[in-house]
Design a protein around this motif. Sequence first.
Motif, PDB file in Angstrom:
ATOM      1  N   UNK A 190       0.829  -0.964   0.390  1.00 14.73           N
ATOM      2  CA  UNK A 190      -0.225   0.014   0.034  1.00 14.73           C
ATOM      3  C   UNK A 190       0.754   1.074   0.393  1.00 14.73           C
ATOM      4  N   UNK A 191       2.131   1.356   0.801  1.00 12.94           N
ATOM      5  CA  UNK A 191       2.726   2.572   1.028  1.00 12.94           C
ATOM      6  C   UNK A 191       3.588   2.433  -0.802  1.00 12.94           C
ATOM      7  N   UNK A 192       4.528   1.526  -0.796  1.00 16.25           N
ATOM      8  CA  UNK A 192       5.294   1.451  -1.874  1.00 16.25           C
ATOM      9  C   UNK A 192       4.048   1.756  -3.252  1.00 16.25           C
ATOM     10  N   UNK A 193       2.501   1.210  -3.288  1.00 19.68           N
ATOM     11  CA  UNK A 193       1.850   2.072  -3.991  1.00 19.68           C
ATOM     12  C   UNK A 193       1.235   3.650  -4.858  1.00 19.68           C
ATOM     13  N   UNK A 194       1.181   4.010  -2.967  1.00 17.97           N
ATOM     14  CA  UNK A 194       1.024   5.380  -3.162  1.00 17.97           C
ATOM     15  C   UNK A 194       1.783   5.828  -3.516  1.00 17.97           C
ATOM     16  N   UNK A 195       2.848   5.339  -3.624  1.00 16.32           N
ATOM     17  CA  UNK A 195       4.344   6.265  -3.928  1.00 16.32           C
ATOM     18  C   UNK A 195       3.808   6.317  -5.779  1.00 16.32           C
ATOM     19  N   UNK A 196       4.339   4.946  -5.862  1.00 19.10           N
ATOM     20  CA  UNK A 196       3.603   4.891  -7.747  1.00 19.10           C
ATOM     21  C   UNK A 196       2.449   5.683  -8.096  1.00 19.10           C
ATOM     22  N   UNK A 197       1.337   5.707  -7.205  1.00 22.75           N
ATOM     23  CA  UNK A 197      -0.289   5.883  -7.929  1.00 22.75           C
ATOM     24  C   UNK A 197       0.442   8.563  -7.907  1.00 22.75           C
ATOM     25  N   UNK A 198       1.278   8.736  -7.308  1.00 22.72           N
ATOM     26  CA  UNK A 198       1.082   9.698  -7.114  1.00 22.72           C
ATOM     27  C   UNK A 198       2.488  10.584  -7.284  1.00 22.72           C
ATOM     28  N   UNK A 199       3.125   9.258  -7.968  1.00 23.69           N
ATOM     29  CA  UNK A 199       4.676  10.073  -8.572  1.00 23.69           C
ATOM     30  C   UNK A 199       5.540  10.316  -7.448  1.00 23.69           C
ATOM     31  N   UNK A 200       5.830   9.779  -6.503  1.00 23.65           N
ATOM     32  CA  UNK A 200       6.232  10.450  -5.338  1.00 23.65           C
ATOM     33  C   UNK A 200       8.152   9.683  -5.438  1.00 23.65           C
ATOM     34  N   UNK A 201       8.865   9.910  -5.598  1.00 24.52           N
ATOM     35  CA  UNK A 201      10.164   8.926  -5.816  1.00 24.52           C
ATOM     36  C   UNK A 201      10.418   8.649  -4.646  1.00 24.52           C
ATOM     37  N   UNK A 202      10.865   7.600  -3.439  1.00 26.25           N
ATOM     38  CA  UNK A 202       9.968   6.384  -2.623  1.00 26.25           C
ATOM     39  C   UNK A 202      11.991   6.596  -2.657  1.00 26.25           C
ATOM     40  N   UNK A 203      13.238   6.684  -3.578  1.00 29.03           N
ATOM     41  CA  UNK A 203      14.557   6.179  -3.488  1.00 29.03           C
ATOM     42  C   UNK A 203      15.444   6.790  -2.405  1.00 29.03           C
ATOM     43  N   UNK A 204      14.826   7.937  -2.304  1.00 25.53           N
ATOM     44  CA  UNK A 204      15.936   8.125  -0.513  1.00 25.53           C
ATOM     45  C   UNK A 204      15.261   8.604   0.376  1.00 25.53           C
ATOM     46  N   UNK A 205      14.070   7.550   0.690  1.00 24.34           N
ATOM     47  CA  UNK A 205      13.125   7.737   1.841  1.00 24.34           C
ATOM     48  C   UNK A 205      13.719   6.337   2.697  1.00 24.34           C
ATOM     49  N   UNK A 206      13.606   5.879   3.634  1.00 21.68           N
ATOM     50  CA  UNK A 206      13.236   5.162   4.758  1.00 21.68           C
ATOM     51  C   UNK A 206      11.912   4.422   4.640  1.00 21.68           C
ATOM     52  N   UNK A 207      12.215   3.350   4.499  1.00 20.67           N
ATOM     53  CA  UNK A 207      10.625   2.640   4.188  1.00 20.67           C
ATOM     54  C   UNK A 207      10.420   1.618   6.090  1.00 20.67           C
ATOM     55  N   UNK A 208      10.013   2.130   6.683  1.00 19.66           N
ATOM     56  CA  UNK A 208       9.693   1.698   8.393  1.00 19.66           C
ATOM     57  C   UNK A 208       8.466   0.453   8.431  1.00 19.66           C
ATOM     58  N   UNK A 209       8.584  -0.327   8.849  1.00 21.19           N
ATOM     59  CA  UNK A 209       7.905  -1.549   9.072  1.00 21.19           C
ATOM     60  C   UNK A 209       7.393  -2.434  10.236  1.00 21.19           C
ATOM     61  N   UNK A 210       6.469  -2.517  10.911  1.00 21.57           N
ATOM     62  CA  UNK A 210       6.065  -3.033  11.912  1.00 21.57           C
ATOM     63  C   UNK A 210       6.133  -4.654  11.984  1.00 21.57           C
ATOM     64  N   UNK A 211       7.468  -5.051  11.453  1.00 16.81           N
ATOM     65  CA  UNK A 211       7.358  -6.384  11.443  1.00 16.81           C
ATOM     66  C   UNK A 211       8.927  -7.055  11.227  1.00 16.81           C
ATOM     67  N   UNK A 212       8.466  -8.062  11.330  1.00 15.77           N
ATOM     68  CA  UNK A 212      10.387  -9.018  10.939  1.00 15.77           C
ATOM     69  C   UNK A 212      10.546  -8.606  10.034  1.00 15.77           C
TER      70      UNK A 212
END
Length: 285
Positions: A190-212
Amino acid sequence: MGRRTDRRRLVQVTFGADRVSARERSETVAVEEPLEIRVGGESLTVTMRLPGDDMELVHGLLLSEGLIRHREDLMVARYCADTDTMNVIDVTLADGPRPLPVSAQRSLVMHGGCGLCGKANIDAITASVGVLNSERRVEAEVLRALPGRLRAGQQTFDRTGGTHAAGLFTATGETVVIREDVGRHNAVDKVLGWALVNGHDAANDVLQVSSRASFEIVQKAAMAGVGVLSCVSAPSALAIDAAIDTGVTLIAFSREDRLTICSHPDRVLLPGSREPLHGAAGAGA
């Protein structure tokens, strides 16, 4: 959008110092419903998810499985009118039907013992996107604060205690987007899909996940070009191998008082230092 929570009558058992008690109570629980994804009318996969943000989930899943690379690769995505629920989405790809890549064959239509070894899966990712070479640096002080910032955005978890979350954060710790789902993989999609749909470049972001930190989470980060992935729990050996080979900086056991860098530590800066860390993080024992 379907309901995200529901009420159920449950029995709570409490263990005290000298007695055990039980009482019935009404609890709020997270809703879990199937979502079937079709490509050109043909069923691709069924995933169990928290209703809501379904189009982002579809875009993110197709991106992470290598079926699309850009927003324009997906021509149409719509709920199917031939069903009684909002639980089937059919997508039309811009260049028509195509065979599934190896990684998608593994995770979408195969199960345990599918015959693909871990190295084959990693090779499939690197063949699709190459090795990430982002030079973005992230301070350790920023990383240690992200689980708390992600937790602050988990509204459904506050009510149910039954959802995972994923979020994109800038290198200075600002929240870009947070999404929740009953499945950790769905939350990431969902997060990565949001970035794709909104034209957001996530390359320089941090992806934080509440799991292993599983192989699939690393795969999704690499396919989306995210250079730093942080998870609150343990990594698997294959996840570490995948992170090393694809160029992802993998953080595990991310807590306020500690974190463990599993791969590519050169992207992490310690307090008071402008020099990145170096070392053989992720090397085999």
